[in-house]
Design an enzyme around this catalytic site. Structure first.
Site, PDB file in Angstrom:
ATOM      1  N   ARG A 151      45.923  60.981  30.702  1.00 44.34           N
ATOM      2  CA  ARG A 151      47.373  60.850  30.960  1.00 44.34           C
ATOM      3  C   ARG A 151      48.020  59.856  30.004  1.00 44.34           C
ATOM      4  O   ARG A 151      49.231  59.833  29.816  1.00 44.34           O
ATOM      5  CB  ARG A 151      47.584  60.367  32.401  1.00 44.34           C
ATOM      6  N   ARG A 162      64.880  35.922  15.302  1.00 40.23           N
ATOM      7  CA  ARG A 162      65.285  35.083  16.427  1.00 40.23           C
ATOM      8  C   ARG A 162      64.348  33.871  16.413  1.00 40.23           C
ATOM      9  O   ARG A 162      63.134  34.040  16.310  1.00 40.23           O
ATOM     10  CB  ARG A 162      65.136  35.808  17.771  1.00 40.23           C
ATOM     11  N   HIS A 185      62.554  28.490  18.535  1.00 45.82           N
ATOM     12  CA  HIS A 185      63.001  27.840  19.760  1.00 45.82           C
ATOM     13  C   HIS A 185      61.863  27.216  20.557  1.00 45.82           C
ATOM     14  O   HIS A 185      60.743  27.730  20.568  1.00 45.82           O
ATOM     15  CB  HIS A 185      63.700  28.868  20.675  1.00 45.82           C
ATOM     16  N   LYS A 210      54.533  30.047  26.414  1.00 45.29           N
ATOM     17  CA  LYS A 210      55.079  31.413  26.403  1.00 45.29           C
ATOM     18  C   LYS A 210      53.982  32.385  26.012  1.00 45.29           C
ATOM     19  O   LYS A 210      53.186  32.114  25.115  1.00 45.29           O
ATOM     20  CB  LYS A 210      56.193  31.554  25.360  1.00 45.29           C
ATOM     21  N   HIS A 260      58.805  28.913  18.825  1.00 43.85           N
ATOM     22  CA  HIS A 260      58.526  30.354  18.691  1.00 43.85           C
ATOM     23  C   HIS A 260      59.709  31.070  18.055  1.00 43.85           C
ATOM     24  O   HIS A 260      60.868  30.728  18.313  1.00 43.85           O
ATOM     25  CB  HIS A 260      58.239  30.978  20.073  1.00 43.85           C
ATOM     26  N   TYR A 282      58.529  38.359  27.570  1.00 43.38           N
ATOM     27  CA  TYR A 282      58.056  36.971  27.513  1.00 43.38           C
ATOM     28  C   TYR A 282      57.651  36.517  28.899  1.00 43.38           C
ATOM     29  O   TYR A 282      58.428  36.687  29.844  1.00 43.38           O
ATOM     30  CB  TYR A 282      59.197  36.030  27.128  1.00 43.38           C
ATOM     31  N   GLU A 300      66.886  23.003  25.761  1.00 45.23           N
ATOM     32  CA  GLU A 300      66.613  23.891  24.621  1.00 45.23           C
ATOM     33  C   GLU A 300      66.788  23.139  23.313  1.00 45.23           C
ATOM     34  O   GLU A 300      67.732  22.369  23.127  1.00 45.23           O
ATOM     35  CB  GLU A 300      67.557  25.095  24.657  1.00 45.23           C
ATOM     36  N   ARG A 338      73.843  30.467  16.424  1.00 45.23           N
ATOM     37  CA  ARG A 338      73.087  29.321  16.961  1.00 45.23           C
ATOM     38  C   ARG A 338      71.854  29.047  16.111  1.00 45.23           C
ATOM     39  O   ARG A 338      71.558  27.919  15.737  1.00 45.23           O
ATOM     40  CB  ARG A 338      72.672  29.621  18.408  1.00 45.23           C
ATOM     41  N   ASP A 339      71.107  30.100  15.768  1.00 42.67           N
ATOM     42  CA  ASP A 339      69.881  29.896  14.993  1.00 42.67           C
ATOM     43  C   ASP A 339      70.196  29.452  13.568  1.00 42.67           C
ATOM     44  O   ASP A 339      69.502  28.612  12.991  1.00 42.67           O
ATOM     45  CB  ASP A 339      69.047  31.183  14.995  1.00 42.67           C
TER      46      ASP A 339
END
Ligand SMILES: Cc1cn([C@H]2C[C@H](O)[C@@H](COP(=O)(O)OP(=O)(O)O[C@H]3O[C@H](C)C(=O)[C@H](O)[C@H]3O)O2)c(=O)[nH]c1=O
Length: 180
Positions: free
Chosen positions: A26, A62, A65, A75, A122, A135, A146, A170-171
Site C-alpha cells: 500500500r 528561512r 533562528h 528542534k 536553525h 518541527y 526569539e 526579519r531574517d
C-alpha cells in the site's frame, strides 16, 4: 524493533536521525519521534509544540533562528514535502565548534530528520518549490526569547546550494556575528 539510527555530526548534539520506513504494497509507514528511543541516546523526550511550515518557492531561505534561555529549545526538523538543505549553526559560547555549521539534505522521499540542540541556530534553503516541514519543539514558542544570526553572514559562510531567492524582512535584518 529499533526505528531510528542516530548519526553524529562534527557539532556535538547536532544529529541526523535516520528513520526506519516500513513498506508494503500500500505504501509505507515511518515514525517521526519516540520518547523512549530518543531518551536512550539523550535526545528530547518532552514535546511542547509541533509546527508545520510551507514554503512556496525554491531557493527561499528561512533562518537562522533560535530561542534564548530559559526558552532554549531542541528542534527535530523533518521535510515531508519537497527537498531542503537544512542547517544548524553552533552558537554555544564554550563550544569548540562555535560558529561552525552542518548542512544536510532532507527530502520527502528520504528517511531522515535533523536534530538541533539548544544553543544552535536553525535555518534551511528550499531546493524545490512547495516544501513542507514538520518541527517538533521541546519548548513553547516564546517571541520575547526569539533571536538569530544572519543567514548570509560571511563569518558563517553557509554554503547555500542555490542563489537565495527569498528572505523575510526579519531574517534579512538579523545581526551579523561580531564576537571574537
Ligand atoms: C517559529 C514560530 C512562529 N510562529 C508564528 C509567528 C509568525 O506569525 C509566523 C511565522 O513565523 P516566522 O516568520 O518566525 O517563521 P519562520 O521564519 O519559518 O521561522 C521558523 O523557521 C526557522 C528556520 C526555525 O528554525 C524556527 O523553528 C522558526 O523560527 O508563525 C508560531 O506561531 N510558532 C512558532 O513556533
Amino acid at each position: 524493533m529499533t526505528r531510528f539510527t542516530i548519526v553524529e555530526t562534527r557539532i556535538a548534539g547536532v544529529r541526523i536521525v535516520e528513520r526506519l520506513r516500513l513498506a508494503d504494497a500500500r505504501g509505507s509507514f515511518a515514525r517521526l519521534f519516540c520518547r523512549d528511543e530518543f531518551a536512550a541516546f539523550g535526545g528530547p523526550t518532552v514535546l511542547s509544540q509541533i509546527n508545520h511550515s510551507v514554503t512556496r518557492a525554491a531557493g527561499t531561505v528561512r533562518g537562522m533562528h533560535l530561542q534564548r534561555a530559559p526558552w532554549s529549545e531542541t528542534k527535530l526538523v523533518s521535510c515531508l514535502r519537497g527537498e531542503i538543505f537544512d542547517v544548524a549553526v553552533d552558537l554555544r559560547p564554550d563550544s569548540p565548534t562555535r560558529f561552525q555549521w552542518v548542512g544536510v539534505e532532507l527530502a520527502e522521499d528520504g528517511d531522515r530528520s535533523l536534530l538541533i540542540p539548544q544553543g544552535c541556530a536553525h535555518g534551511f534553503q528550499t531546493l524545490t518549490d512547495d516544501c513542507g516541514l514538520v518541527y517538533l519543539h521541546d519548548q513553547p514558542h516564546t517571541p520575547a526569547a526569539e533571536t538569530g544570526v544572519n543567514p548570509l553572514d560571511p563569518r558563517l559562510a553557509i554554503a547555500w546550494p542555490r542563489p537565495v531567492a527569498a528572505l523575510s524582512d526579519r531574517d534579512r535584518a538579523l545581526p551579523f556575528l561580531t564576537a571574537p
